[in-house]
Design a protein around this motif. Structure first.
Motif, PDB file in Angstrom:
ATOM      1  N   ALA A  99       2.675   4.867  -9.058  1.00 50.41           N
ATOM      2  CA  ALA A  99       2.812   6.296  -9.374  1.00 50.41           C
ATOM      3  C   ALA A  99       2.138   6.628 -10.697  1.00 50.41           C
ATOM      4  CB  ALA A  99       4.287   6.674  -9.424  1.00 50.41           C
ATOM      5  N   ARG A 100       2.168   5.699 -11.631  1.00 53.41           N
ATOM      6  CA  ARG A 100       1.512   5.915 -12.923  1.00 53.41           C
ATOM      7  C   ARG A 100      -0.001   6.000 -12.754  1.00 53.41           C
ATOM      8  NH1 ARG A 100       2.560   1.527 -17.575  1.00 53.41           N
ATOM      9  NH2 ARG A 100       1.723   0.193 -15.930  1.00 53.41           N
ATOM     10  N   SER A 157       0.839  -1.188   0.000  1.00 54.94           N
ATOM     11  CA  SER A 157       0.000   0.000   0.000  1.00 54.94           C
ATOM     12  C   SER A 157       0.880   1.247   0.000  1.00 54.94           C
ATOM     13  CB  SER A 157      -0.902   0.005   1.239  1.00 54.94           C
ATOM     14  OG  SER A 157      -1.765   1.127   1.229  1.00 54.94           O
ATOM     15  N   GLY A 158       0.505   2.214  -0.827  1.00 52.61           N
ATOM     16  CA  GLY A 158       1.196   3.503  -0.828  1.00 52.61           C
ATOM     17  C   GLY A 158       2.576   3.501  -1.444  1.00 52.61           C
ATOM     18  N   MET A 159       2.847   2.585  -2.366  1.00 47.43           N
ATOM     19  CA  MET A 159       4.191   2.525  -2.919  1.00 47.43           C
ATOM     20  C   MET A 159       4.532   3.721  -3.806  1.00 47.43           C
ATOM     21  SD  MET A 159       5.765   0.062  -1.528  1.00 47.43           S
ATOM     22  CE  MET A 159       7.220  -0.170  -2.548  1.00 47.43           C
ATOM     23  N   GLU A 160       3.528   4.514  -4.190  1.00 43.50           N
ATOM     24  CA  GLU A 160       3.832   5.749  -4.922  1.00 43.50           C
ATOM     25  C   GLU A 160       4.454   6.795  -4.009  1.00 43.50           C
ATOM     26  OE1 GLU A 160      -0.651   6.204  -3.955  1.00 43.50           O
ATOM     27  OE2 GLU A 160       0.933   4.683  -3.936  1.00 43.50           O
ATOM     28  N   PHE A 161       4.254   6.659  -2.694  1.00 43.14           N
ATOM     29  CA  PHE A 161       4.813   7.608  -1.735  1.00 43.14           C
ATOM     30  C   PHE A 161       6.160   7.086  -1.230  1.00 43.14           C
ATOM     31  CE2 PHE A 161       0.091   7.930  -1.094  1.00 43.14           C
ATOM     32  CZ  PHE A 161      -0.065   9.089  -1.834  1.00 43.14           C
ATOM     33  N   SER A 162       7.067   6.887  -2.143  1.00 44.49           N
ATOM     34  CA  SER A 162       8.333   6.227  -1.810  1.00 44.49           C
ATOM     35  C   SER A 162       9.521   6.937  -2.439  1.00 44.49           C
ATOM     36  CB  SER A 162       8.303   4.763  -2.278  1.00 44.49           C
ATOM     37  OG  SER A 162       7.210   4.072  -1.712  1.00 44.49           O
ATOM     38  N   ASN A 163       9.352   8.203  -2.781  1.00 43.67           N
ATOM     39  CA  ASN A 163      10.421   8.947  -3.449  1.00 43.67           C
ATOM     40  C   ASN A 163      10.990  10.017  -2.529  1.00 43.67           C
ATOM     41  OD1 ASN A 163       7.941  10.291  -3.585  1.00 43.67           O
ATOM     42  ND2 ASN A 163       8.490  11.403  -5.439  1.00 43.67           N
ATOM     43  N   ALA A 164      11.370   9.604  -1.313  1.00 36.88           N
ATOM     44  CA  ALA A 164      11.915  10.553  -0.345  1.00 36.88           C
ATOM     45  C   ALA A 164      13.371  10.870  -0.681  1.00 36.88           C
ATOM     46  CB  ALA A 164      11.815   9.979   1.063  1.00 36.88           C
ATOM     47  N   TYR A 165      13.668  12.149  -0.737  1.00 36.10           N
ATOM     48  CA  TYR A 165      15.043  12.632  -0.883  1.00 36.10           C
ATOM     49  C   TYR A 165      15.351  13.496   0.336  1.00 36.10           C
ATOM     50  CZ  TYR A 165      15.087  11.371  -5.878  1.00 36.10           C
ATOM     51  OH  TYR A 165      15.047  10.707  -7.083  1.00 36.10           O
ATOM     52  N   ALA A 166      16.518  13.330   0.901  1.00 35.58           N
ATOM     53  CA  ALA A 166      16.900  14.084   2.093  1.00 35.58           C
ATOM     54  C   ALA A 166      17.980  15.096   1.750  1.00 35.58           C
ATOM     55  CB  ALA A 166      17.409  13.137   3.175  1.00 35.58           C
ATOM     56  N   HIS A 196       4.291  12.468  -3.531  1.00 39.50           N
ATOM     57  CA  HIS A 196       4.139  12.038  -4.924  1.00 39.50           C
ATOM     58  C   HIS A 196       3.835  13.264  -5.786  1.00 39.50           C
ATOM     59  CE1 HIS A 196       2.674   9.912  -8.454  1.00 39.50           C
ATOM     60  NE2 HIS A 196       1.497  10.496  -8.323  1.00 39.50           N
ATOM     61  N   LYS A 197       4.725  13.585  -6.707  1.00 38.01           N
ATOM     62  CA  LYS A 197       4.588  14.779  -7.542  1.00 38.01           C
ATOM     63  C   LYS A 197       4.515  14.385  -9.010  1.00 38.01           C
ATOM     64  CE  LYS A 197       7.005  17.827  -4.310  1.00 38.01           C
ATOM     65  NZ  LYS A 197       6.966  16.832  -3.222  1.00 38.01           N
ATOM     66  N   ARG A 198       3.418  14.772  -9.642  1.00 35.06           N
ATOM     67  CA  ARG A 198       3.252  14.555 -11.071  1.00 35.06           C
ATOM     68  C   ARG A 198       3.351  15.900 -11.790  1.00 35.06           C
ATOM     69  NH1 ARG A 198       0.948   9.625 -13.126  1.00 35.06           N
ATOM     70  NH2 ARG A 198       0.849  10.795 -15.069  1.00 35.06           N
ATOM     71  N   GLU A 199       4.340  16.057 -12.636  1.00 35.05           N
ATOM     72  CA  GLU A 199       4.503  17.290 -13.395  1.00 35.05           C
ATOM     73  C   GLU A 199       3.322  17.528 -14.333  1.00 35.05           C
ATOM     74  OE1 GLU A 199       8.118  19.334 -13.431  1.00 35.05           O
ATOM     75  OE2 GLU A 199       6.902  18.829 -11.676  1.00 35.05           O
ATOM     76  N   ASP A 200       2.728  16.435 -14.839  1.00 34.30           N
ATOM     77  CA  ASP A 200       1.605  16.558 -15.764  1.00 34.30           C
ATOM     78  C   ASP A 200       0.265  16.661 -15.038  1.00 34.30           C
ATOM     79  OD1 ASP A 200       2.162  14.002 -14.891  1.00 34.30           O
ATOM     80  OD2 ASP A 200       1.849  13.023 -16.821  1.00 34.30           O
ATOM     81  N   PHE A 201       0.255  16.456 -13.725  1.00 37.71           N
ATOM     82  CA  PHE A 201      -0.950  16.631 -12.898  1.00 37.71           C
ATOM     83  C   PHE A 201      -0.521  17.323 -11.603  1.00 37.71           C
ATOM     84  CE2 PHE A 201      -1.794  12.887 -15.532  1.00 37.71           C
ATOM     85  CZ  PHE A 201      -3.026  13.208 -16.088  1.00 37.71           C
ATOM     86  N   LEU A 248      11.531  12.128  -8.539  1.00 36.88           N
ATOM     87  CA  LEU A 248      10.923  13.211  -7.765  1.00 36.88           C
ATOM     88  C   LEU A 248       9.863  13.943  -8.580  1.00 36.88           C
ATOM     89  CD1 LEU A 248      10.861  14.763  -5.122  1.00 36.88           C
ATOM     90  CD2 LEU A 248      12.715  16.209  -5.993  1.00 36.88           C
ATOM     91  N   PHE A 249      10.200  14.305  -9.818  1.00 37.84           N
ATOM     92  CA  PHE A 249       9.268  14.980 -10.721  1.00 37.84           C
ATOM     93  C   PHE A 249       8.830  13.976 -11.783  1.00 37.84           C
ATOM     94  CE2 PHE A 249      12.464  18.301  -9.510  1.00 37.84           C
ATOM     95  CZ  PHE A 249      11.686  18.893  -8.527  1.00 37.84           C
ATOM     96  N   ARG A 250       7.632  13.436 -11.608  1.00 39.71           N
ATOM     97  CA  ARG A 250       7.190  12.308 -12.422  1.00 39.71           C
ATOM     98  C   ARG A 250       6.246  12.749 -13.530  1.00 39.71           C
ATOM     99  NH1 ARG A 250       5.888   8.618  -7.021  1.00 39.71           N
ATOM    100  NH2 ARG A 250       7.971   7.715  -6.804  1.00 39.71           N
ATOM    101  N   THR A 251       6.298  12.048 -14.653  1.00 38.36           N
ATOM    102  CA  THR A 251       5.381  12.256 -15.766  1.00 38.36           C
ATOM    103  C   THR A 251       4.958  10.896 -16.305  1.00 38.36           C
ATOM    104  OG1 THR A 251       7.126  12.258 -17.458  1.00 38.36           O
ATOM    105  CG2 THR A 251       6.575  14.393 -16.439  1.00 38.36           C
ATOM    106  N   GLN A 252       3.851  10.873 -17.025  1.00 39.20           N
ATOM    107  CA  GLN A 252       3.380   9.619 -17.605  1.00 39.20           C
ATOM    108  C   GLN A 252       4.433   9.009 -18.522  1.00 39.20           C
ATOM    109  OE1 GLN A 252       0.507   8.447 -16.601  1.00 39.20           O
ATOM    110  NE2 GLN A 252       0.014   6.783 -18.003  1.00 39.20           N
ATOM    111  N   LYS A 253       4.999   9.838 -19.388  1.00 34.32           N
ATOM    112  CA  LYS A 253       6.000   9.340 -20.327  1.00 34.32           C
ATOM    113  C   LYS A 253       7.230   8.823 -19.598  1.00 34.32           C
ATOM    114  CE  LYS A 253       8.790  10.750 -24.324  1.00 34.32           C
ATOM    115  NZ  LYS A 253       9.135  11.872 -25.245  1.00 34.32           N
TER     116      LYS A 253
END
Length: 534
Positions: free
Chosen positions: A486-487, A216-225, A496-501, A434-439
């Motif tokens: 994330a898709r 559950s919640g694997m899209e919330f896994s892009n932590a950068y410190a 979770h950050k989508r550049e296209d949304f 970090l900055f995700r897009t569909q493509k």
């Protein structure tokens, strides 16, 4: 507890097997043993010194049972996390954390005193904490196997019933038959060199997925410190006192530790170095900051830098699911998975229940580790006891997707290294993770599918080469779960950050459950909507 040596193999029998020797694993082992179970704990490293907690200090979500304070505590992550946390779980974790921290004090943890002479229990020093936990676990009768990574889980029609692995210092293999298994292997930082994360490669995710567990919640896994370019210490909390600058001394507008990391990342992507200075820290607390996080300051001291006055270059280091919130889905208050006999705790389990989609940082994650570890230890002990006579007549088989052999070619490690590098090239860059897009997501998924298929076809050995192969497979499986979910989340929520949304979508206030290995699947699940007062 029976022990038999046979053909250089170590064979053990227990009621509960705990995989992982960090805070969650030691609390699980201690609780299961206290509940009358014979417990074995296996650690990939050395229990008490390996993992993200052991080398450094951490805050703890410790809140006294005052309703106003608790209400503020519950609200602290609710909006940041996209309203995906749940009140009953936050209450349970706050209660158990309060109880366990008080227990630590009575068992000998040296809490410092606050200004009025009371023990200060909102933080722990990793070395002292984990040294005490190892001592308590051993005193409770738990057998610890250090340097003993798990290679595969064992299961039958009753569920998971043990595991096999290798003792990396002696070369012997080991097998533990157990009534129940707790996965407390931590998260996955993709070998990014963040302090304490070299053993955190997502091994428990792979083991759980092979057994049939979901996530559950694997899209919330892009932590950068945030961390200095010259250091591996990722203690982002201290950057709440930071100002951020360009090389010419001008301010980086919008940069910050909680909501402004994206600003830092965008500048770094454009080739503009960002500098920080902890110049907003009040003079009177600076000595306390040094005491609370001694190792944070060591790299500065070696280089003659005063972080409270001087500017120093910073970067963002990937911490993945270690500081993210995604993980193995738990289905009840005992931290059970959907697989009978299999439990999950700590960073290996989802933290959405208390943090939603935003990082729990140190404090929430530390509270989750000790509370979920306790819950899982209780649940596993009860499951093993309820098995009764069935435990003695189980026909256990490996559920691993990897084929093992006694010996192999010298090329195994080099090919594994290539796979690890291929995964890192997909998850490390800011403009992919970090900055995700569909493509971008679809491109990464296609390439990661290729890495997974290649690893699936390889035969490996029951030794250190096999451990490295499994690490590569675990990192690949973790990344594929991350990007497939994330898709599906076509919005920006939590981390979770989508550049296209770029906006949050009220209609997507649900969880995304995922699973599978050769074919990754996702589906929606409702959140318990009990109100939280923001």
């Amino acid at each position: 507890m029976a022990k038999v040596l046979e053909d250089n193999d170590l064979r053990l029998i227990a009621d509960v097997l705990v995989i992982g020797g960090g805070p969650a694993g030691t609390w699980a082992a201690l609780t299961a043993a206290t509940n009358g179970s014979k417990v074995i704990l296996v650690d990939k490293g050395y229990c008490g010194t390996s993992g993200a907690t052991a080398p450094s200090g951490t805050g703890v979500w410790y809140v006294k049972p005052d309703e106003k304070l608790r209400e503020e505590a519950r609200a602290s992550r609710y909006l940041l996390g996209g309203k995906l946390a749940e009140v009953p779980w936050m209450n349970r974790v706050l209660d158990r954390t309060y109880e366990n921290m008080n227990k630590l004090g009575s068992l000998g943890y040296p809490f410092p005193k606050d200004e009025i002479g009371d023990p200060y229990k909102r933080g722990l020093q990793g070395p002292e904490y984990m040294k005490l936990m190892r001592k308590l676990v051993q005193k409770a009768g738990v057998k610890i196997l250090d340097h003993s990574p798990v290679l595969q889980l064992l299961a039958d029609e009753h569920g998971v019933g043990g595991a096999t692995g290798v003792r990396t210092q002696s070369g012997e293999t080991w097998t533990v038959r157990a009534g129940a298994v707790v996965i407390a292997t931590g998260g996955c930082a993709f070998l990014s060199k963040a302090l304490g994360t070299n053993v955190l490669t997502g091994d428990g995710y792979l083991l759980a997925a092979e057994a049939g567990a979901d996530f559950s919640g694997m899209e919330f896994s892009n932590a950068y410190a945030i961390c200095p370019t010259f250091s591996s210490v990722t203690k982002t909390a201290y950057y709440r006192y930071a100002s951020f600058y360009y090389e010419d001394g001008s301010i980086v507008e919008g940069a910050g530790s909680q909501r402004g990391r994206s600003i830092i990342a965008r500048n770094l992507l454009q080739g503009r170095q960002v500098y920080a200075s902890l110049d907003q820290a009040p003079e009177e607390i600076r000595p306390l900051l040094r005491v609370n996080q001694t190792n944070f300051f060591l790299p500065f001291d070696r280089l003659g830098i005063d972080p409270f006055k001087d500017k120093f270059p910073v970067t963002l280091r990937l911490e993945g699911t270690v500081r993210g919130t995604g993980g193995i889905r738990i289905v009840d208050e005992q931290c059970s998975t959907i697989v009978p006999g299999l439990y999950a705790a700590g960073d290996a389990a989802t933290r959405e229940l208390i943090c939603g989609g935003f990082t729990g940082g140190g404090s929430h994650n530390a509270a989750w580790a000790m509370s979920s570890g306790s819950f899982a230890g209780e649940g596993a002990a009860k499951f093993a006891k309820d098995l009764g006579d069935k435990a003695d007549n189980r026909t256990l088989k490996s559920v691993s997707t990897t084929t093992f052999t006694k010996s192999g070619s010298g090329q195994i490690l080099s090919k594994t290294g290539e796979a690890i590098q291929a995964v890192q090239e997909e998850v490390t860059p800011y403009d992919r993770n970090l900055f995700r897009t569909q493509k971008g997501l679809e491109g990464s998924i296609n390439r990661l599918d290729g890495v997974w298929n290649d690893l699936r076809e390889r035969v490996t050995t029951l030794d250190i080469a096999g451990v490295r192969h499994r690490e590569a497979a675990a990192m690949t499986a973790t990344a594929r779960l991350m990007y497939n979910t994330a898709r599906e989340r076509t919005e920006t929520r939590g981390m979770h950050k989508r550049e296209d949304f770029p906006e949050i979508d009220a209609a997507q206030g649900y969880r995304l459950i995922s699973g599978g290995l050769d074919q990754v699947w996702t589906q929606k699940a409702e959140v318990n909507k009990e109100a939280v007062t923001p």
